[in-house]
Each structure stands twice: as C-alpha cells, then as structure tokens.
Motif scaffolding. Sequence first.
Motif, PDB file in Angstrom:
ATOM      1  N   UNK A 114       0.686  -1.253   0.131  1.00 33.73           N
ATOM      2  CA  UNK A 114       0.309  -0.075   0.057  1.00 33.73           C
ATOM      3  C   UNK A 114       0.811   1.286  -0.042  1.00 33.73           C
ATOM      4  N   UNK A 115       1.924   1.358   0.786  1.00 33.59           N
ATOM      5  CA  UNK A 115       2.841   2.263   0.685  1.00 33.59           C
ATOM      6  C   UNK A 115       3.265   2.766  -0.756  1.00 33.59           C
ATOM      7  N   UNK A 116       3.640   1.848  -1.514  1.00 34.04           N
ATOM      8  CA  UNK A 116       4.313   2.183  -2.751  1.00 34.04           C
ATOM      9  C   UNK A 116       3.199   2.329  -3.714  1.00 34.04           C
ATOM     10  N   UNK A 117       1.837   1.718  -3.645  1.00 38.15           N
ATOM     11  CA  UNK A 117       0.805   1.985  -4.517  1.00 38.15           C
ATOM     12  C   UNK A 117       0.325   3.444  -4.364  1.00 38.15           C
ATOM     13  N   UNK A 118       0.173   3.964  -3.118  1.00 34.44           N
ATOM     14  CA  UNK A 118      -0.460   5.248  -2.804  1.00 34.44           C
ATOM     15  C   UNK A 118       0.687   6.270  -3.091  1.00 34.44           C
ATOM     16  N   UNK A 119       2.019   5.827  -3.129  1.00 33.53           N
ATOM     17  CA  UNK A 119       2.919   6.830  -3.615  1.00 33.53           C
ATOM     18  C   UNK A 119       2.792   6.899  -4.961  1.00 33.53           C
ATOM     19  N   UNK A 120       2.555   5.868  -5.707  1.00 31.85           N
ATOM     20  CA  UNK A 120       2.456   5.829  -7.116  1.00 31.85           C
ATOM     21  C   UNK A 120       1.439   6.842  -7.593  1.00 31.85           C
ATOM     22  N   UNK A 121       0.218   6.504  -6.791  1.00 32.98           N
ATOM     23  CA  UNK A 121      -0.987   7.336  -7.387  1.00 32.98           C
ATOM     24  C   UNK A 121      -0.736   8.782  -7.113  1.00 32.98           C
ATOM     25  N   UNK A 122       0.012   9.143  -5.840  1.00 30.96           N
ATOM     26  CA  UNK A 122       0.335  10.487  -5.704  1.00 30.96           C
ATOM     27  C   UNK A 122       1.524  11.112  -6.574  1.00 30.96           C
ATOM     28  N   UNK A 123       2.211  10.528  -7.009  1.00 32.64           N
ATOM     29  CA  UNK A 123       3.460  10.811  -7.584  1.00 32.64           C
ATOM     30  C   UNK A 123       4.556  11.349  -6.791  1.00 32.64           C
ATOM     31  N   UNK A 124       4.676  10.477  -5.623  1.00 37.27           N
ATOM     32  CA  UNK A 124       5.561  10.598  -4.277  1.00 37.27           C
ATOM     33  C   UNK A 124       6.717   9.835  -4.505  1.00 37.27           C
ATOM     34  N   UNK A 125       7.984  10.256  -4.801  1.00 32.52           N
ATOM     35  CA  UNK A 125       9.335   9.396  -4.986  1.00 32.52           C
ATOM     36  C   UNK A 125       9.960   9.161  -3.658  1.00 32.52           C
ATOM     37  N   UNK A 126       9.361   9.490  -2.315  1.00 33.03           N
ATOM     38  CA  UNK A 126       9.940   9.042  -1.010  1.00 33.03           C
ATOM     39  C   UNK A 126      10.123   8.005  -0.878  1.00 33.03           C
ATOM     40  N   UNK A 127      11.270   7.480  -0.404  1.00 32.46           N
ATOM     41  CA  UNK A 127      11.563   5.873  -0.144  1.00 32.46           C
ATOM     42  C   UNK A 127      11.528   5.493   1.260  1.00 32.46           C
TER      43      UNK A 127
END
Length: 394
Positions: free
Chosen positions: A113-126
């Motif tokens: 979910x962390x990487x899925x939601x970041x992909x939706x939001x365009x967030x590149x935070x690791x």
Amino acid sequence: MTGSPPPPTERPAEQTMALRLPRQGAAPKQRDAFFDNAKYLAIVLVAMGHAWEPLRADSRAVTALYMFVYAFHMPAFILIAGYFSRNWDGRPDRVRRLITGVLVPYVIFQIAYTYFLRRLDGNDNDYLPLFEPRWLLWFLVALFIWRLTVPLWKAVRWPVPLALGLAAVATASPTMGGDLQLQRVVQFLPFFVLGTTLKAEHFRMLRRRSARLLALPVGAGAALFAYWAEPRMEYAWFYHRGSAQELGEPWWVGVLMTFALFGCSVLLTCCFLALVPGRHGWFTALGAGTLYGYLLHGFLIRGSVEWGWYEPELMRDTPTALLITSVVSAVGISLLCSTPVQRLLRPLVEPNMRWFFRPEEKRPPAPKGTEAATTGTATAGAATAAPTPAERNG
C-alpha cells in the motif's frame, strides 16, 4: 421380553470420545453458516462505505447512510473477531497462527500500500513507515494487539467496563495516536472485549423470530436519526481515530461520546446479526475469504478516484451514483473473497512459514477419565484459535 434391548449403561470416556469422532469416509464437520454469512455481509458493507466516500460532499442522504453503516459494520467485525479469540492463551501453535495470519500479512500489505499510494500521488519518497498503518491496515495491528491482551480480559472481573474506561480516556487524550494508530486500537477495544465474553447462546438469542421483528424498525429508526444528526454531528466520530479535542470538542464530550457510540453500535450490531441468515447460501463460502477482500479492495477504492471512475456525467446524479457504486463494490468484494483469489494469494495472506518456526510438539493426552469432560472445551479452543481469514477480519 426376549429380544428387547438391554438397559442403557454408562459408556466409558474413551468410548464416548470414539463415538464423537467422524466415521472413516464421513463428511467433515461444516463451518457455522451464520458466522460466515455475517462476515461476508459485513465486508460488503465495508466496501460500500468506502465506495460512498467520494459522494458524501454533495448529499445529506448519502452522508447519513454512510454514518448509519459506519456505526456498526466494523464493530460487528470486531465483536465476531473477539468471539473467535476468546480462548486465545498464548500457546505456541496459536502464536504461530497469529504471526502468520496477522503480523506477516500486515508487513506485506503495508509495503504494497505504501508504494501503491505513492505511485498514485506521484511521491518518490523512499521512507517505509512500518509503524504507521496505511489506511485500512490499522485493523491488523489492532487485532494483533487485542489478541495478546485476551488473557487479561479473562482474568479481570469486569472486562467490558474496564475496556470502556480505557476507550474513554483515549478519546479524551489528544496526545495518543501517531505510531500504530493507538487511538483506534484503544477506542475499538470494547467491541473486541465484549466479543470475548459472549457465548453461543447469545447469538442464538439474536436469531429468534422476535429479535428479527425488532431489528427492522430499530434499524430504520437509526437510519432516520442519522439523517437528522448529519448536519448536527461530525461523522468522523465513527472512525474512532481522533480525540475529542482534535474534533473541536472539550475532553468531557469525548467521554460521553465513547459510551453513547458504544451503546448505539452494539444495538445496531445486534440488529444486523439478527437479520443475518443462518442457512447456507450462495455467498456463505465467501465468508471464509473476507480477509482477502478486506486487504485487496483498498487498491480498487483508492485507485478508482485517481483513475477518474467518479468523473463521468452519469456519476453526477447522486441516486444513480449511489446505486452504481453499491452494486460495483458488492460484486467486486465478492470476487476478491472468492476461492480462486484465495488460492492465488494464500502465500501472501496466509503464509505457511514452516521454515521459520520450530516443529510443533505433540501435546500429551489428557489423564484417563477426564477426556470426555474436556473434549468440548478442547474442540472449541482449537476452532477459535485458528484465525481463519474471515475471523481475522472481523
């Protein structure tokens, strides 16, 4: 009289146990259809509630319906989870099932979910926040913690009042929260503790005809009350994730709301359970896969907003949009609970992990003469210890 049967004699314990075992080739004992039906219908309401969220801003009726469903769908899940956890005692095999059935799926889906939601939001935070549950994953954290506390609730005199007191303190404490969403863990705790105190006869009482007849008018009255309360009450109270101060109220309002919402939710949960069918139906088998539906449907719900599924002109008409989202979410969650999905994703949701644990030691047999007396308890413990997908979901 010649040929008459001999008078009944008391069977020894070993013979009594043998008679209780299924004959070779006999069909295995079936799951209780009532609980599988309840878990399936509850997960459908969870999916519908999430699908209705984008429609609330434009409709008082949708928000009222949203509040009505949120008042009992998670409490019902949690109460059932508590009921099936009532014999949890920290035995090694039960700890193993708790880790593989709750903790490991949490870690896997927290990463997903962390990487899925970041992909939706365009967030590149690791950064990977393992101790900050993403959206619906708070429930797995809560269930893990709640099960560890079962021995405490079995030991104290007044478990439910004590849990309610803790929830009231949490609601009045603005500093609680953050990591692990402890506000939700503690505020929903009374429903779990209540479930650990229930017995089978309590559910049988709810399945009486008189209870069913009362459930409909009480539920309808609660829905009308939700419509009246919608402009007068903040619906976020039903999330149980914030303090009274965070909702703009003094601390003592939080204490009062804790008891008021608990009473309201328990009443509506009883109405819901009273209306759940007890017979096997086409959807009964789906009740064993509710954890799969719970964990997976969040991807579709969050993605549907970003993918523009709510933007067509057809979705501008509130009644039409409500009907469409209800049907689509019900069909979607049913597919996610289905057997093919369970088989495909079992390594992620219910991993075996035999490589990680020591081999289970065989427990010595009970002393002779006590087997018959303890058979029922042992069977109940084994049945409730194994957190099936639906039970872990509540």
